[in-house]
Write an enzyme that holds these catalytic residues in place. Sequence first.
Site, PDB file in Angstrom:
ATOM      1  N   GLY A  77       0.899  -1.259  -0.043  1.00  0.00           N
ATOM      2  CA  GLY A  77      -0.086   0.112  -0.037  1.00  0.00           C
ATOM      3  C   GLY A  77       0.767   1.202   0.104  1.00  0.00           C
ATOM      4  O   GLY A  77       0.265   2.241  -0.048  1.00  0.00           O
ATOM      5  N   GLN A  78       2.182   1.077   0.097  1.00  0.00           N
ATOM      6  CA  GLN A  78       2.942   2.448  -0.014  1.00  0.00           C
ATOM      7  C   GLN A  78       2.422   3.305  -1.380  1.00  0.00           C
ATOM      8  O   GLN A  78       2.289   2.464  -2.321  1.00  0.00           O
ATOM      9  CB  GLN A  78       4.281   2.007  -0.097  1.00  0.00           C
ATOM     10  CG  GLN A  78       5.042   1.737   1.656  1.00  0.00           C
ATOM     11  CD  GLN A  78       5.279   0.234   1.399  1.00  0.00           C
ATOM     12  OE1 GLN A  78       4.279  -0.557   0.677  1.00  0.00           O
ATOM     13  NE2 GLN A  78       6.173  -0.007   2.379  1.00  0.00           N
ATOM     14  N   ASP A  79       2.551   4.521  -1.084  1.00  0.00           N
ATOM     15  CA  ASP A  79       2.520   5.376  -2.239  1.00  0.00           C
ATOM     16  C   ASP A  79       2.978   4.885  -3.699  1.00  0.00           C
ATOM     17  O   ASP A  79       2.006   4.812  -4.395  1.00  0.00           O
ATOM     18  CB  ASP A  79       3.241   6.627  -1.974  1.00  0.00           C
ATOM     19  CG  ASP A  79       2.209   7.932  -2.713  1.00  0.00           C
ATOM     20  OD1 ASP A  79       1.283   7.793  -3.409  1.00  0.00           O
ATOM     21  OD2 ASP A  79       2.953   8.991  -2.515  1.00  0.00           O
ATOM     22  N   LEU A  81       3.821   2.005  -4.607  1.00  0.00           N
ATOM     23  CA  LEU A  81       3.171   0.409  -4.992  1.00  0.00           C
ATOM     24  C   LEU A  81       1.497   0.508  -5.705  1.00  0.00           C
ATOM     25  O   LEU A  81       1.311  -0.164  -6.034  1.00  0.00           O
ATOM     26  CB  LEU A  81       3.353  -0.413  -3.875  1.00  0.00           C
ATOM     27  CG  LEU A  81       4.840  -0.792  -3.578  1.00  0.00           C
ATOM     28  CD1 LEU A  81       4.551  -1.513  -2.167  1.00  0.00           C
ATOM     29  CD2 LEU A  81       5.625  -1.506  -4.560  1.00  0.00           C
TER      30      LEU A  81
END
Length: 198
Positions: A77-79, A81
């Site tokens: 869920g990192q920006d 990704l």
Amino acid sequence: MYHLIKGIYYELTREDEYSVLILGLDNAGKTTLLEKLKSIYGSGKEVNPDKIVPTVGQNVGHIRINSINLKLWDVGGQDMLRTLWKEYYAEAHAIVFVVDSTDRARIEECRHTLQTVITDEDTEGIPVLMLANKQDRDDSLEVEDIKEIFNRIAENLGARDSRVLPISALKGTGVTEAADWLTVRLARNRQYRPPDKR
Ligand code: G3D
Ligand code: MG
């Protein structure tokens, strides 16, 4: 002849499978949820929460819930990704969007992110389950507050099935209720997005 019979047997024994995307900002509790589902419905082996590290790439779990085979995708869920999520939309039968109910600072980012997901044409019509996670914590927003925030994007949900439910992925509270909701909706939506064969 052997190959023909083997082929027919193979076709007859193949089972339906639904792909479910677990999305949400980093730290929302997606991987914790996947591990909890696996421990409730799957192998029974639970990963120590201390061993769960931020997801780079994806985790996949095959679980049978209420006689339905699910392939659960926990995508990072990192920006950076999040741009990869789109690659999964056309194959997904449902979306589970996990919200960290304690992360007030990013709740708007959360809403905006979900809006991007549900307005993508490839997710049109598929059920969306929003989970207000970390309800075990004293500082979490109530599920009603989370509902209010997401009501503002409700118009983008169209006629699809959607719901906001409170859970604690860590403790497991509300997780079976969430799984029940999901399996009923997947089956109900099968004529619009038929399951894969596995
Ligand atoms: P992600 O996969 O969405 O990025 P993780 O999130 O599953 O890695 O979880 C991020 C952190 O939130 C973890 O804590 C995890 O234990 C915690 N967490 C997840 N779900 C819950 C919950 O329901 N309640 C509480 N209290 N915590 C939760 P750490 O400290 O390991 O970073
Ligand atoms: Mg993760």
